[in-house]
Write an enzyme that holds these catalytic residues in place. Structure first.
Site, short mmCIF file in Angstrom:
data_model
loop_
_atom_site.label_atom_id
_atom_site.label_comp_id
_atom_site.label_asym_id
_atom_site.label_seq_id
_atom_site.Cartn_x
_atom_site.Cartn_y
_atom_site.Cartn_z
N ASP A 86 0.78 -1.04 0.04
CA ASP A 86 0.38 -0.10 -0.02
C ASP A 86 1.19 1.41 -0.05
O ASP A 86 1.71 1.41 0.66
CB ASP A 86 -0.71 -0.18 1.00
CG ASP A 86 -1.94 1.18 1.64
OD1 ASP A 86 -2.50 1.58 0.40
OD2 ASP A 86 -1.84 2.52 2.41
N LYS A 144 -3.86 5.30 -3.34
CA LYS A 144 -4.51 6.48 -2.69
C LYS A 144 -4.71 7.55 -4.03
O LYS A 144 -3.88 8.38 -4.90
CB LYS A 144 -4.36 6.91 -1.63
CG LYS A 144 -4.58 5.64 -0.80
CD LYS A 144 -4.25 5.99 0.79
CE LYS A 144 -4.03 4.53 1.50
NZ LYS A 144 -3.13 4.57 1.25
N TYR A 169 2.33 10.33 1.25
CA TYR A 169 3.26 9.70 2.16
C TYR A 169 5.38 9.62 1.04
O TYR A 169 4.71 10.31 -0.26
CB TYR A 169 3.68 8.02 1.28
CG TYR A 169 2.16 7.13 2.35
CD1 TYR A 169 1.54 8.54 3.44
CD2 TYR A 169 2.04 6.21 2.10
CE1 TYR A 169 0.49 7.52 3.33
CE2 TYR A 169 0.65 5.68 2.27
CZ TYR A 169 -0.55 6.74 3.73
OH TYR A 169 -1.74 6.02 3.82
#
Length: 334
Positions: free
Chosen positions: A56, A86, A61
């Site tokens: 993931d 995402k 990030y």
């Protein structure tokens, strides 16, 4: 390390299966602690060698750093790997200007712009493919929508975007076979209940709200997931480190009440000669809605420690004792 044999579970009602242990990519991007790129790539490769299949990441990030690192490894070894990223934030170059770096150590030079609209989600999906250097993403989550991130007033516009175009974009990507599963990735379960009114979701990534320390999501959220045939990936199984020997809870210093509860849980674990982190790692999978637990090791050595905890045998009596002492919600370990 030779590959292990992990249990696999189905993601919602899709044809996608994942190992019950995954690897989260936030820590690898330098979340509060610096992580050299070679170390991050070695950790990802080590996870593949161990037999882990779910990876993931997210644009947030390290402002793109995590996606670049994950792509570096999966481009060479994509077979069998399940990739999750995402949408909801677009990355814009800073052009040499100062910019907020938030919790990231040495992030890439981009600022974030929230966008949960149809166009924003389609753009985010394509941008992620380019950062990853891959042709496909398996699971796509709407990231950090909700009042915890945006506040009550701020979230209204973003929820309007999701309800009036964002969900349509995700559903079109799924129907076209460009992604296999869609969901939300958040730290609050209440917004996931609201999301179920928008359409059919396959999987939710919920961080910190269904752990050995906190089971606030048990009912009605997890019960509703079972009813709707949706799966849950549990992120943050150590609640920011407090369940693995650290002193942080929910990304901040743990308050005394939390520390006291952790000590009580740890004392019960000691009765059964079970390390607290092992119990924390394995607990969420007792619930039928949960398909995966997603820790975030920073090094191959940290991953080896997680794998050791993963292999620890935990007697049913431990869960029963925690429930008897009021340290687990009734029904959590049924």
């Amino acid at each position: 390390m030779t590959g292990k044999t992990f249990e696999t579970r189905r993601v919602g009602q899709t044809d996608l299966f994942v190992t019950t242990l995954g690897l989260g990519g936030a820590s690898l991007a330098g979340n509060y602690t610096p992580v050299p790129a070679d170390q991050a790539r070695a950790t990802l490769a080590h996870a593949l060698d161990a037999g882990i299949t779910l990876f993931d990441t997210a644009p947030h990030y390290g402002f793109g750093r995590s996606e670049h690192l994950v792509g570096d490894v999966l481009r060479e070894r994509r077979a069998g790997a399940v990739l999750s990223t995402k949408v909801g934030r677009l990355l814009r170059p800073v052009h040499g200007q100062p910019w907020p770096r938030d919790e990231w150590i040495d992030p890439l030079p981009f600022r974030e712009v929230y966008d949960y609209s149809y166009e924003g989600i389609m753009r985010s999906f394509e941008d992620s493919l380019q950062r990853l250097g891959l042709e496909a993403i398996d699971m796509l989550h709407v990231h950090d929508i909700g009042t915890l991130t945006h506040g009550v007033d701020g979230n209204r516009q973003y929820w309007h975007q999701l309800a009036n175009g964002g969900y349509k974009a995700l559903n079109e990507l799924r129907e076209a076979g460009l992604v296999k599963a869609i969901g939300l990735g958040v730290n609050e379960w209440q917004v996931l209940m609201d999301a179920m009114e928008l359409g059919q979701w396959d999987v939710f990534l919920l961080a910190g709200r269904y752990t050995l320390l906190e089971q606030t999501a048990l009912d009605p959220f997890l019960a509703t997931c079972v009813k709707h045939g949706a799966s849950v990936v549990v992120g943050g199984p150590f609640n920011s480190g407090i369940l693995a020997g650290g002193n942080r809870f929910d990304y901040a210093s743990a308050p005394e009440a939390i520390v006291k509860k952790v000590r009580a849980i740890e004392a019960v674990c000691a009765e059964f000669t079970v390390p607290l982190p092992a119990a924390a790692l394995q607990f969420p999978l007792l619930h039928p809605a949960v398909c995966n637990v997603l820790p975030g090791p920073r090094t191959p050595q940290e991953l080896d420690g997680i794998l050791e905890w993963w292999d620890t045998k935990i007697p049913d009596e431990l869960w029963a004792r925690l429930t008897e002492k009021g340290l687990l919600a009734p029904g959590a370990a049924a």
